[in-house]
Design an enzyme around this catalytic site. Structure first.
Site, PDB file in Angstrom:
ATOM      1  N   GLY A  90     -10.082   2.775  22.022  1.00  0.00           N
ATOM      2  CA  GLY A  90     -11.615   2.733  22.078  1.00  0.00           C
ATOM      3  C   GLY A  90     -12.102   4.100  22.593  1.00  0.00           C
ATOM      4  O   GLY A  90     -11.451   5.200  22.926  1.00  0.00           O
ATOM      5  N   GLY A  92     -13.274   6.278  24.862  1.00  0.00           N
ATOM      6  CA  GLY A  92     -13.365   6.497  26.059  1.00  0.00           C
ATOM      7  C   GLY A  92     -14.301   7.766  26.802  1.00  0.00           C
ATOM      8  O   GLY A  92     -14.438   7.837  27.866  1.00  0.00           O
ATOM      9  N   ARG A  93     -15.052   8.226  25.893  1.00  0.00           N
ATOM     10  CA  ARG A  93     -16.027   9.379  26.252  1.00  0.00           C
ATOM     11  C   ARG A  93     -16.949   9.516  25.127  1.00  0.00           C
ATOM     12  O   ARG A  93     -17.737  10.383  25.052  1.00  0.00           O
ATOM     13  CB  ARG A  93     -15.203  10.562  26.734  1.00  0.00           C
ATOM     14  N   GLY A 126     -14.333  10.865  31.080  1.00  0.00           N
ATOM     15  CA  GLY A 126     -15.266  10.559  30.097  1.00  0.00           C
ATOM     16  C   GLY A 126     -16.072  11.927  29.470  1.00  0.00           C
ATOM     17  O   GLY A 126     -17.088  11.844  28.742  1.00  0.00           O
ATOM     18  N   ARG A 183     -12.500   3.272  12.381  1.00  0.00           N
ATOM     19  CA  ARG A 183     -11.269   3.855  11.922  1.00  0.00           C
ATOM     20  C   ARG A 183     -10.016   2.841  11.549  1.00  0.00           C
ATOM     21  O   ARG A 183     -10.276   1.762  11.673  1.00  0.00           O
ATOM     22  CB  ARG A 183     -10.588   4.534  13.442  1.00  0.00           C
ATOM     23  N   ASP A 252      -5.790   6.041  15.193  1.00  0.00           N
ATOM     24  CA  ASP A 252      -6.998   5.890  15.549  1.00  0.00           C
ATOM     25  C   ASP A 252      -8.021   7.303  15.446  1.00  0.00           C
ATOM     26  O   ASP A 252      -9.218   7.428  15.697  1.00  0.00           O
ATOM     27  CB  ASP A 252      -6.939   5.687  17.083  1.00  0.00           C
ATOM     28  N   ASN A 253      -7.373   8.299  14.500  1.00  0.00           N
ATOM     29  CA  ASN A 253      -8.035   9.427  14.178  1.00  0.00           C
ATOM     30  C   ASN A 253      -8.250   9.268  12.604  1.00  0.00           C
ATOM     31  O   ASN A 253      -8.609  10.462  12.095  1.00  0.00           O
ATOM     32  CB  ASN A 253      -7.497  10.532  14.578  1.00  0.00           C
ATOM     33  N   ASP A 262     -12.536  13.807  14.338  1.00  0.00           N
ATOM     34  CA  ASP A 262     -11.604  13.872  15.851  1.00  0.00           C
ATOM     35  C   ASP A 262     -10.918  15.414  15.443  1.00  0.00           C
ATOM     36  O   ASP A 262      -9.848  15.362  15.524  1.00  0.00           O
ATOM     37  CB  ASP A 262     -10.862  12.740  16.127  1.00  0.00           C
TER      38      ASP A 262
END
Length: 492
Positions: A90, A92-93, A126, A183, A252-253, A262
């Protein structure tokens, strides 16, 4: 062009159920200031460039004073990281503020990267640091100018707030833009977490908002998979053609829209090394330059596995549909890459036998560590006696290059083009300037001293990578010896 207050935000992703996201508020960002601003990206959402000079701009895009319609959410997703499945990751920042719709109907989703901790931060702070935001800001705009699908960058906002990484750095927020930040890992989360209804809901959302032409297909979810495979094949072919290594191709990228997303420990090739590893944390070379097509296929297979419940009610039938779609990836990639490389050689039309010509050249370049960008830029002038000696001198075995060049001349002769026309076409696809790591590092070093002029200079340079820009000639030089000592990792 609009004033800041006239931008109308909606957040369609926030309309999805709570299972898809969290709703944290941006953390305080003390004494923010503008580091960089991208007029070209601002034009995409109709924002007048003068608006970036206002305090309200900084406050809005650090999340401190939201604009009308902004509804920050952090997305949940999973992912395979270096081949190992992580069931919950997820944002995170990062926070998606919402989408701005243009008069032409395009939608641009704006995301703050470095806005503070979320439920998905896993104990991290974050934050993003100035160093990594500059690298992503410059890379996304450089890739766009090179014709590679990518997220875009609107602005960097900095603060003197300390952030603790391998050393103490300062915080920054990158405002990035894309039609969507969904993603592959978004689908994996719901598929492997046992949420089939949510998986379908996500697929329906993506089709409705980003692939509406697929909605009426007989098998819309299969069509979605096939479209993402095709777009990803095109994307990776373009990476390989421009000499770009992403460095951390986790699922996830990987963008569901086939965008480069990313930017972390990326790198552009200096010397042509097929096994180039740009991420010093990648000890086994999983994401090496020459592995990117294979990893893209592997990631697509992960996406296909996640989509299996939607492809067919019978699992075995769904597997066969997925395999058939995946089997087309290699051909789609090869076709696109061969055409791109043929264009780099000045060929009007690429034939099957041209693959041997391309691969022989790359083999010679690898054996002599020839600079990838500089060589292809210079190759267009091989017919000029003043240029040929330097081309030959780049190779440890000039006679082997001569043999290749004779075949290349013969191949060009079949097309019967004038040298001037061929040269013009080659200069239009072989960049003179790319974002070499040492150039980014010089801009970062100055920015860390509050001198942002080099960031702006590089941005202007990289917006026109195919133009000669004689006043910027030094930026096209071979990298200095100290550039070999630059190490980039996932730390950001």
């Amino acid at each position: 062009m609009h004033k800041l207050e006239d931008l109308k935000f909606i957040n369609s992703y926030a309309r999805l159920p709570e299972a898809f996201h969290d709703r944290p508020m941006p953390a305080p960002f003390p004494q923010p200031y503008r580091v960089a601003f991208n007029e070209k990206a601002a034009a995409l959402i109709g924002l007048h460039p003068e608006e970036a000079s206002r305090a309200e701009f900084v406050n809005a895009f650090t999340g401190q004073i939201p604009l009308t319609g902004m509804e920050p959410v952090s997305m949940i997703y999973a992912g395979h990281q270096f081949g190992v499945y992580v069931p919950q990751l997820g944002d995170g920042r990062a926070l998606v503020l919402g989408e701005v719709q243009t008069p032409e109907g395009a939608r641009w989703e704006l995301q703050l990267k470095g806005s503070g901790p979320t439920r998905f931060s896993r104990g991290a702070d974050g934050r993003a640091v100035l160093r990594s935001t500059i690298r992503e800001y410059l890379a996304s705009e450089a890739m766009h100018a090179l014709g590679v699908p990518t997220t875009r960058a609107l602005t960097i906002l900095g603060s003197d707030m300390p952030v603790y990484r391998e050393r103490v750095e300062t915080a920054a927020i990158l405002v990035r833009m894309a039609p969507s930040h969904v993603r592959f890992g978004s689908f994996e989360y719901f598929a492997h977490g046992g949420y089939p209804a949510r998986l379908k809901e996500l697929a329906d959302y993506v089709i409705a908002h980003h692939y509406p032409e697929l909605a009426e297909r007989y098998q819309p979810y299969l069509a979605l998979l096939e479209t993402v495979i095709r777009r990803t094949a095109d994307l990776i072919a373009r990476w390989q053609a421009v000499g770009f290594a992403h460095g951390v191709m986790n699922t996830d990228n990987m963008s569901i829209l086939g965008l480069t997303i990313d930017y972390g420990p990326y790198g552009f090739l200096d010397a042509y090394q097929p096994g180039f590893i740009c991420n010093h944390s990648d000890h086994r070379g999983r994401y090496a330059f020459d592995q990117q097509p294979r990893i893209a296929w592997w990631n697509l297979a992960c996406l296909a596995q996640a989509l299996l419940p939607l492809l067919h009610e019978d699992e075995a039938a769904g597997v066969e549909l997925a395999r058939a779609a995946l089997d087309r990836f290699n051909g789609q990639f090869a076709s696109c890459w061969t055409a791109l490389m043929g264009a780099k050689l000045g060929l009007l039309e690429t034939r099957r036998e041209d693959l041997d010509l391309i691969e022989r050249l790359l083999g010679l370049m690898a054996g002599s560590a020839v600079d990838y960008t500089r060589f292809f830029r210079a190759l267009g002038r091989f017919h000029d006696p003043a240029w040929l000696p330097d081309l030959r001198a780049a190779f440890r075995d000039p006679e082997a290059f001569d043999a290749w060049l004779a075949d290349y001349r013969a191949r060009l002769g079949h097309e019967g083009r004038e040298d001037a026309a061929r040269l013009a076409d080659m200069l239009a696809v072989n960049p003179k300037y790319v974002l070499r790591n040492y150039l980014a590092q010089m801009a970062i070093a100055k920015a860390e001293q509050k001198d942002f002029s080099e960031v702006e200079r590089l941005q202007r340079l990289l917006e026109r990578p195919f133009d000669e820009q004689p006043e910027m000639e030094a930026y096209a030089a071979l990298p200095p010896d100290w550039a070999e000592e630059i190490a980039v990792s996932c730390s950001s």
